[in-house]
Write an enzyme that holds these catalytic residues in place. Structure first.
Site, PDB file in Angstrom:
ATOM      1  N   TRP A  11       6.103   5.886   8.101  1.00 45.20           N
ATOM      2  CA  TRP A  11       5.618   6.686   7.290  1.00 45.20           C
ATOM      3  C   TRP A  11       4.477   7.624   7.990  1.00 45.20           C
ATOM      4  O   TRP A  11       4.110   8.353   7.638  1.00 45.20           O
ATOM      5  CB  TRP A  11       5.024   5.629   5.787  1.00 45.20           C
ATOM      6  CG  TRP A  11       4.290   6.805   5.196  1.00 45.20           C
ATOM      7  CD1 TRP A  11       2.985   7.464   4.105  1.00 45.20           C
ATOM      8  CD2 TRP A  11       5.355   8.076   4.466  1.00 45.20           C
ATOM      9  NE1 TRP A  11       3.175   7.659   3.457  1.00 45.20           N
ATOM     10  CE2 TRP A  11       4.329   8.904   3.122  1.00 45.20           C
ATOM     11  CE3 TRP A  11       6.564   9.020   4.306  1.00 45.20           C
ATOM     12  CZ2 TRP A  11       4.903   9.936   2.490  1.00 45.20           C
ATOM     13  CZ3 TRP A  11       6.982   9.778   3.466  1.00 45.20           C
ATOM     14  CH2 TRP A  11       6.316  10.393   3.384  1.00 45.20           C
ATOM     15  N   ARG A  30      -1.900   0.348  16.733  1.00 48.56           N
ATOM     16  CA  ARG A  30      -2.689  -0.606  17.202  1.00 48.56           C
ATOM     17  C   ARG A  30      -1.911  -1.496  18.634  1.00 48.56           C
ATOM     18  O   ARG A  30      -0.673  -0.869  19.116  1.00 48.56           O
ATOM     19  CB  ARG A  30      -2.636  -1.508  16.368  1.00 48.56           C
ATOM     20  CG  ARG A  30      -1.291  -2.493  15.487  1.00 48.56           C
ATOM     21  CD  ARG A  30      -1.011  -3.255  15.103  1.00 48.56           C
ATOM     22  NE  ARG A  30       0.405  -3.295  14.293  1.00 48.56           N
ATOM     23  CZ  ARG A  30       0.713  -4.122  14.844  1.00 48.56           C
ATOM     24  NH1 ARG A  30       0.564  -5.333  15.881  1.00 48.56           N
ATOM     25  NH2 ARG A  30       2.088  -5.280  14.934  1.00 48.56           N
ATOM     26  N   GLY A 130       3.077   8.731  -4.234  1.00 50.41           N
ATOM     27  CA  GLY A 130       4.229   9.223  -4.796  1.00 50.41           C
ATOM     28  C   GLY A 130       5.477   9.650  -3.631  1.00 50.41           C
ATOM     29  O   GLY A 130       5.859   9.058  -2.752  1.00 50.41           O
ATOM     30  N   LYS A 185       5.557   0.506  -8.401  1.00 49.99           N
ATOM     31  CA  LYS A 185       6.125   0.979  -8.776  1.00 49.99           C
ATOM     32  C   LYS A 185       7.169   0.424  -7.192  1.00 49.99           C
ATOM     33  O   LYS A 185       8.388  -0.305  -7.555  1.00 49.99           O
ATOM     34  CB  LYS A 185       6.451   2.131  -8.053  1.00 49.99           C
ATOM     35  CG  LYS A 185       5.660   2.901  -7.495  1.00 49.99           C
ATOM     36  CD  LYS A 185       7.255   2.402  -6.578  1.00 49.99           C
ATOM     37  CE  LYS A 185       6.475   2.984  -4.786  1.00 49.99           C
ATOM     38  NZ  LYS A 185       7.550   3.240  -3.304  1.00 49.99           N
ATOM     39  N   ASP A 237       8.483   7.758  -8.748  1.00 54.97           N
ATOM     40  CA  ASP A 237       8.989   7.815  -7.094  1.00 54.97           C
ATOM     41  C   ASP A 237       9.907   6.671  -8.110  1.00 54.97           C
ATOM     42  O   ASP A 237      10.581   6.041  -6.743  1.00 54.97           O
ATOM     43  CB  ASP A 237       7.704   6.375  -6.576  1.00 54.97           C
ATOM     44  CG  ASP A 237       7.803   6.276  -5.260  1.00 54.97           C
ATOM     45  OD1 ASP A 237       8.787   7.504  -5.055  1.00 54.97           O
ATOM     46  OD2 ASP A 237       6.894   6.415  -4.715  1.00 54.97           O
ATOM     47  N   SER A 247      15.133   3.040   0.148  1.00 49.46           N
ATOM     48  CA  SER A 247      14.109   2.114   0.188  1.00 49.46           C
ATOM     49  C   SER A 247      14.106   0.524   0.574  1.00 49.46           C
ATOM     50  O   SER A 247      14.762   0.061   0.693  1.00 49.46           O
ATOM     51  CB  SER A 247      14.328   2.163  -1.542  1.00 49.46           C
ATOM     52  OG  SER A 247      13.173   0.856  -2.208  1.00 49.46           O
ATOM     53  N   ASN A 249      11.711  -1.882  -0.877  1.00 44.60           N
ATOM     54  CA  ASN A 249      11.889  -2.581  -1.115  1.00 44.60           C
ATOM     55  C   ASN A 249      13.494  -2.882  -2.200  1.00 44.60           C
ATOM     56  O   ASN A 249      13.404  -4.356  -2.475  1.00 44.60           O
ATOM     57  CB  ASN A 249      11.074  -2.257  -2.449  1.00 44.60           C
ATOM     58  CG  ASN A 249       9.331  -2.053  -1.898  1.00 44.60           C
ATOM     59  OD1 ASN A 249       8.809  -3.318  -2.238  1.00 44.60           O
ATOM     60  ND2 ASN A 249       8.995  -1.241  -1.332  1.00 44.60           N
ATOM     61  N   GLU A 267       5.932  -3.852   0.627  1.00 41.59           N
ATOM     62  CA  GLU A 267       4.567  -4.294   0.298  1.00 41.59           C
ATOM     63  C   GLU A 267       5.071  -4.704  -0.950  1.00 41.59           C
ATOM     64  O   GLU A 267       4.026  -5.819  -1.818  1.00 41.59           O
ATOM     65  CB  GLU A 267       4.162  -2.656  -0.644  1.00 41.59           C
ATOM     66  CG  GLU A 267       3.680  -2.508   1.280  1.00 41.59           C
ATOM     67  CD  GLU A 267       2.687  -2.612   1.996  1.00 41.59           C
ATOM     68  OE1 GLU A 267       2.253  -3.821   0.991  1.00 41.59           O
ATOM     69  OE2 GLU A 267       1.779  -2.575   2.437  1.00 41.59           O
TER      70      GLU A 267
END
Length: 322
Positions: A11, A30, A130, A185, A237, A247, A249, A267
């Site tokens: 992202w 990083r 979103g 969500k 979303d 997705s 998740n 997450e």
């Protein structure tokens, strides 16, 4: 304008490319990050190629010095430690845009709360959340997202400067509801994946309705606007999180149910811990979130969890209490 993006994952890298269409952009990753090392070497990842005008900067101090707009896209659970690191640099007056979704699992604190309490300098803070997947955006498929903050001038500034024909930004006016909805969500996304893994995908419509309802009750109890649960940060979303093959998740939930490993960041796995803390603190029943928690952390049989949900006392669909 000058924009710095901190975080070189899927992202964060997309956001750097997005902003580079009209702005001077530096992307920081990083030290030791395989994603960032690959970008330096190849100037591309699995989803996109970097434009020539996008600068890769491994020095955090130089990356921060470059811009007045700082986008952060990292794991939500690492934000507090990262803010402590940011405190070493001059951040005065900069606008930080949190393009990430989550609640700190150990404290239940929202991301803007963490940043506000940890950064010891005057800064502007907002969230940008979103629906939308990198794969779809790179294919030219537009979507709508929302920007929110305690400071309405910051919201207006970010929306005015960064909205485009690819991402239409809306003005948020409920930072509590926007942050809680965006984080929660992902937990509903885990539940959707679990239903897919159990071959019960037809239940996802009911999951959408009842999931949004329990999240709306938590938002209201925390002092936010319960209608935010039905906006872009949460219900808006759902398609991208509950149904899309992109997705992470949803995919984690499906893999978990079928006994397969899933290594990518989801997450919602950490966020569901935070929701259980907030559920107890604000005395709000969250049966779907509780079922997800029990399945993941208490080895509760998924079919038993579903039966437990179906055997709850019958209530009115929009009653105050479950």
């Amino acid at each position: 304008m000058n924009v710095t993006v901190l975080g070189s994952g899927r992202w964060g890298t997309f956001l750097a490319v997005y902003h580079s269409r009209k702005n001077n952009v530096v992307l920081w990753g990083r030290e030791g990050s395989k994603d960032f090392e690959n970008l330096i070497k190849e100037r591309k990842n699995s989803y996109l190629d970097l434009p020539d005008n996008l600068i890769l900067e491994p020095d955090l101090g130089k990356a921060l010095e470059h811009s007045d707009y700082i986008v952060i896209s990292i794991s939500a659970q690492h934000l507090r430690d990262f803010c402590e690191r940011l405190n070493q640099y001059n951040l005065h007056g900069k606008t930080f845009i949190l393009c990430m979704k989550g609640i700190e699992s150990e404290t239940g604190e929202r991301l803007t709360q963490i940043m506000k309490s940890t950064i010891k300098q005057y800064i502007n803070i907002c969230v940008w959340v979103g629906p939308g997947h990198v794969q779809d955006f790179m294919a030219g498929i537009p979507n709508c997202m929302v920007v929110d903050s305690e400071d309405k001038d910051v919201v207006q500034d970010v929306v005015t400067n960064f909205s485009s024909d690819l991402i239409r930004l809306y003005l948020g006016d409920d930072i509590i509801g926007t942050e809680i909805g965006a984080a929660a969500k992902n937990v509903i996304g885990l539940a959707a994946g679990m239903l897919d893994g159990m071959n019960l995908s037809s239940l996802k419509g009911a999951l959408m309705a009842r999931g949004a309802r329990e999240v709306s009750r938590l938002i209201k109890a925390m002092g936010g606007n319960e209608l935010s649960a039905y906006g872009l940060a949460h219900l808006g979303d759902y398609e991208a999180t509950l149904f899309s093959q992109h997705s992470q998740n949803r995919m984690f939930g499906e893999k978990f149910i079928t006994g397969q490993q899933y290594e990518k960041l989801a997450e919602g796995v950490a966020t569901v811990k935070a929701l259980m803390k907030l559920s107890e603190k604000y005395n709000v029943e969250m049966p779907i979130s509780n079922a997800v928690y029990d399945i993941i952390y208490n080895n509760y049989p998924p079919k038993d969890a579903l039966q437990r949900l179906f055997s709850r006392d019958v209530k009115g669909e929009f009653s105050t209490n479950y």
